[in-house]
Design an enzyme around this catalytic site. Structure first.
Site, PDB file in Angstrom:
ATOM      1  N   LYS A  41       0.554  11.146   6.643  1.00  0.00           N
ATOM      2  CA  LYS A  41      -0.530  10.579   5.835  1.00  0.00           C
ATOM      3  C   LYS A  41      -1.160  11.702   5.028  1.00  0.00           C
ATOM      4  CE  LYS A  41      -1.259   6.553   8.562  1.00  0.00           C
ATOM      5  NZ  LYS A  41      -0.632   5.510   7.772  1.00  0.00           N
ATOM      6  N   HIS A  83       9.994   2.430  11.928  1.00  0.00           N
ATOM      7  CA  HIS A  83      10.489   2.429  10.544  1.00  0.00           C
ATOM      8  C   HIS A  83      11.559   3.497  10.280  1.00  0.00           C
ATOM      9  CE1 HIS A  83       7.163  -0.201  10.186  1.00  0.00           C
ATOM     10  NE2 HIS A  83       6.240   0.680   9.859  1.00  0.00           N
ATOM     11  N   LYS A 108      12.218  -4.537   3.228  1.00  0.00           N
ATOM     12  CA  LYS A 108      12.037  -3.939   1.896  1.00  0.00           C
ATOM     13  C   LYS A 108      13.324  -4.076   1.079  1.00  0.00           C
ATOM     14  CE  LYS A 108       8.417  -0.645   3.130  1.00  0.00           C
ATOM     15  NZ  LYS A 108       7.280  -0.851   2.241  1.00  0.00           N
TER      16      LYS A 108
HETATM   17  C1  BG6 Z   1       2.689   0.550   9.151  1.00  0.00           C
HETATM   18  C2  BG6 Z   1       1.921   1.684   9.782  1.00  0.00           C
HETATM   19  O1  BG6 Z   1       3.647   0.052  10.037  1.00  0.00           O
HETATM   20  O2  BG6 Z   1       3.337   1.003   7.969  1.00  0.00           O
HETATM   21  C3  BG6 Z   1       0.919   2.253   8.799  1.00  0.00           C
HETATM   22  O3  BG6 Z   1       1.245   1.225  10.940  1.00  0.00           O
HETATM   23  C4  BG6 Z   1       1.596   2.630   7.513  1.00  0.00           C
HETATM   24  O4  BG6 Z   1       0.243   3.388   9.353  1.00  0.00           O
HETATM   25  C5  BG6 Z   1       2.443   1.483   6.976  1.00  0.00           C
HETATM   26  O5  BG6 Z   1       0.596   2.966   6.567  1.00  0.00           O
HETATM   27  C6  BG6 Z   1       3.271   1.921   5.796  1.00  0.00           C
HETATM   28  O6  BG6 Z   1       3.883   0.785   5.219  1.00  0.00           O
HETATM   29  P1  BG6 Z   1       4.293   0.769   3.679  1.00  0.00           P
HETATM   30  O7  BG6 Z   1       5.019  -0.513   3.507  1.00  0.00           O
HETATM   31  O8  BG6 Z   1       3.009   0.864   2.906  1.00  0.00           O
HETATM   32  O9  BG6 Z   1       5.154   1.975   3.480  1.00  0.00           O
END
Ligand code: BG6
Length: 492
Positions: A341, A242, A184
Site C-alpha cells: 500500500k 490474489h 478481472k
Molecule cells: C482486497 C484487499 O482483497 O483487494 C484490499 O483486502 C485491496 O486491501 C484490494 O486494496 C485490492 O483490489 P483491487 O481490485 O483494487 O486491486
C-alpha cells in the site's frame, strides 16, 4: 464491439452485510451495471440484510446514494436506477440471535425453482453463526448457494474451521469462495493468451523463462479499514489469495478444459508444488515493510501508524517474496512477488521475463540486447505488452532498440471492462464455480503461508519502514538484485 450477454436464471440474492463497505462500493454497483446490461432475469430480487431496522424507502434511498457515489452520472438515469431499486428489499436480522430469520423465510417464500444465493459480505466471525441459522431455519434449498468473502481466517486452522462451518450446511458444489482477482478481465486474458495461442506454450518453462514477477501495487493506504488490516497485513490480505492465484494461472499446466474442476485441479498442483520457505531463508527471500508519511503527487499523506491511530504496530503493509515452484516445468525459474500500500503508482502486472538470446551476432555498436518480456497488465490500463528487440528504423547501420508490441484492451475493443464483481456475481447465479476457490486450494495456500507467518513471529523479523510514494523498503530491491535481476518498473 458489443459484449455478449447471457441472462441469468431468476434469482433471490440475500446479502448479509448489506449496509457495509463492500456492498456499497462493489456489490450494489456491480448488480446495477448487470441489470442495466439486461443480464439480470426479470423477477430477480435482492434482499439486503442488516442489523439496524430500516424501511424499504430508506434502504433504497441509501442504495441510490451509493450508486451516485460509485456509478458515473452518464451511466445511469432515474428510470434505470428506480428499476434496479425496485428489486431491493431490506430485512432486519441480528445474525448472532434468532431474531428476524422467520421474517426472511416468509419474505423469500417457497420458490424452489429460483436460484437462492446467500452473499456473506461480513467478517469471518459471523460466517459460522449465519450458516448455522440458514441451516436451522431451513433456508438452504437444493438451488441454494453461498458466497464467502476473504479473509477466510487468519491462518490455515481458522480457515479450516470456517470451511467446516459452511460445509455443515452447504455442500462444496454450493460454496463460492470469492477471490475477486480471478474475475478481472486480464486474468481471463492470461488464460486466453496461454491456451488459445500456439506461440507461448512451447517457451513456457524454465528453459526459456528466466523468472516471473508479480506486482500488485496500490497508492491507497489502509483508509477506514485500519482496524481489520492491522489484524491481517499484506501477506494474508493480498499474497495468500490474489498473488498466489495469479502465480497459479501463470504456472499451471494446461487444464483439460476451462470449466468445472479442471482449472482448479491444475491450480492446486501448483500450490502444492511451492517450495516451503524455511526459517533460515526468511531474511533473504522475504521482506516486510510498513509505510511512513510521505508525499504522493502533491499531497502529504500520513504514515500507517497515524492511519491506525496507534504508536506501534508490527503489521506489514508491504511484502516481497521469492517463491519457487518445484516441478519439472519451473525448476530454476523463480517467481518474485510483491504487493504494498502507498506505493509510487497503482499498478498490477505479471512480467514473464524470457532468457537472453544464446548468441550475439551483432557488433557492440548495435547496442545491448535485452531479453524479451511479456507484461500482462491487470490495472489500471488492462493490456498486454510484448517487449521485443527491433532494428532502429532508418539509416546509420544496425542499431537495436527495445520496444513493446502494445495491446491495450480498452483501445483495441472499445468496450468498457466489467468490474470483477460483475462477472463473479453472474457466475454465481449461473452456477459456474471455475473462478472461485475450492476448499483444498485454500488449505494448500495457507499451508505455504502459515510457516512464513510463524517464522516472522518466532524470529522477530520486524517491518522495515518505507516512505509513502516509494517502491517499498530498499531490501525489496536487494531481494531481486541479489539474483542479478531487477524489478520491471526500474527497467522500463
Ligand atoms: C482486497 C484487499 O482483497 O483487494 C484490499 O483486502 C485491496 O486491501 C484490494 O486494496 C485490492 O483490489 P483491487 O481490485 O483494487 O486491486
Amino acid at each position: 464491439m458489443t459484449a455478449k450477454i447471457i441472462v441469468t436464471p431468476v434469482f433471490d440474492l440475500i446479502v448479509f452485510g448489506a449496509s457495509g463497505d463492500l456492498a456499497a462500493r462493489k456489490l450494489f454497483p456491480a448488480l446495477f451495471r448487470r441489470d442495466l446490461a439486461g443480464q439480470i432475469a426479470g423477477e430477480s430480487r435482492i434482499f439486503g440484510i442488516s442489523r439496524s431496522k430500516t424501511t424499504a424507502v430508506d434502504f433504497r434511498h441509501w442504495v441510490k446514494q451509493r450508486l451516485e457515489d460509485y456509478i458515473p452520472a452518464s451511466e445511469r438515469t432515474t428510470a434505470t436506477v428506480e428499476k434496479f431499486l425496485s428489486r431491493i428489499e431490506p430485512v432486519t436480522i441480528d445474525v448472532s440471535s434468532d431474531q428476524g430469520w422467520s421474517d426472511l423465510s416468509a419474505r423469500i417464500g417457497d420458490q424452489p425453482e429460483r436460484v437462492r444465493a446467500f452473499y456473506l459480505a461480513v467478517g469471518p466471525d459471523l460466517v459460522e453463526p449465519i450458516c448455522r441459522q440458514i441451516g436451522k431455519n431451513g433456508l438452504a434449498s437444493p438451488q441454494s448457494r453461498v458466497v464467502i468473502e476473504k479473509p477466510l481466517g487468519k491462518n490455515g486452522r481458522e480457515a479450516r474451521a470456517i470451511n467446516q462451518a459452511v460445509g455443515a450446511v452447504f455442500n462444496e458444489r454450493q460454496i463460492y469462495r470469492i477471490d475477486h482477482y480471478l474475475g478481472k478481465e486480464t486474468v481471463q486474458n492470461l488464460m486466453a493468451l496461454r491456451f488459445a495461442n500456439v506461440l507461448f506454450e512451447p517457451l513456457w518453462n524454465s528453459n526459456h523463462i528466466d523468472h516471473v514477477q508479480i506486482t500488485v501495487a496500490e497508492t491507497l493506504g489502509v483508509e477506514s479499514r485500519a482496524g481489520y488490516y492491522d489484524t491481517s497485513g499484506a501477506l494474508r490480505d493480498m499474497v495468500q489469495n490474489h498473488l498466489l492465484q495469479l502465480l497459479c494461472l501463470v504456472a499451471m499446466e494446461p487444464p483439460l478444459s476451462d470449466h468445472g474442476d479442471d482449472l482448479r485441479d491444475e491450480k492446486l498442483k501448483i500450490l502444492r508444488a511451492l517450495k516451503p520457505i524455511t526459517t533460515n531463508e526468511l531474511d533473504s527471500v522475504t521482506v516486510r515493510g510498513q509505510y511512513r508519511s510521505g508525499v504522493m503527487g502533491q499531497e502529504a499523506v500520513p504514515g500507517y501508524l497515524e492511519d491506525l491511530g496507534r504508536e506501534s504496530s508490527d503489521t506489514e503493509t508491504f511484502v516481497a517474496l521469492k517463491a519457487e515452484v518445484k516441478n519439472w516445468r519451473w525448476s530454476g525459474t523463480p517467481f518474485y512477488l510483491r504487493s504494498g500500500k502507498r506505493l509510487g503508482h497503482r499498478m498490477s502486472e505479471i512480467v514473464v521475463s524470457f532468457r537472453p538470446v544464446p548468441h550475439q551476432i551483432f557488433d557492440h555498436s548495435a547496442g545491448r540486447i535485452h531479453a524479451n518480456r511479456l507484461v500482462i497488465r491487470l490495472q489500471p490500463d488492462e493490456g498486454v505488452k510484448l517487449w521485443l528487440m527491433i532494428k532502429d528504423p532508418g539509416p546509420g547501420g544496425m542499431r537495436l532498440t527495445y520496444i513493446p508490441l502494445d495491446m491495450s484492451f480498452a483501445e483495441a475493443f472499445g468496450v468498457s471492462v466489467p468490474d470483477a464483481y460483475e462477472r463473479l456475481l453472474m457466475d454465481v447465479m449461473r452456477g459456474s464455480q471455475t473462478l472461485f476457490m475450492r476448499r483444498d486450494e485454500v488449505d494448500a495456500a495457507w499451508a505455504w503461508i502459515d510457516p512464513i507467518l510463524e517464522g516472522w513471529r518466532s524470529e522477530a523479523i520486524a517491518v522495515k519502514p518505507y516512505v509513502a510514494g516509494s517502491w517499498g523498503p530498499s531490501s525489496a530491491v536487494a531481494l531481486i538484485e541479489r539474483d542479478g535481476r531487477s524489478w520491471h518498473d526500474e527497467v522500463e
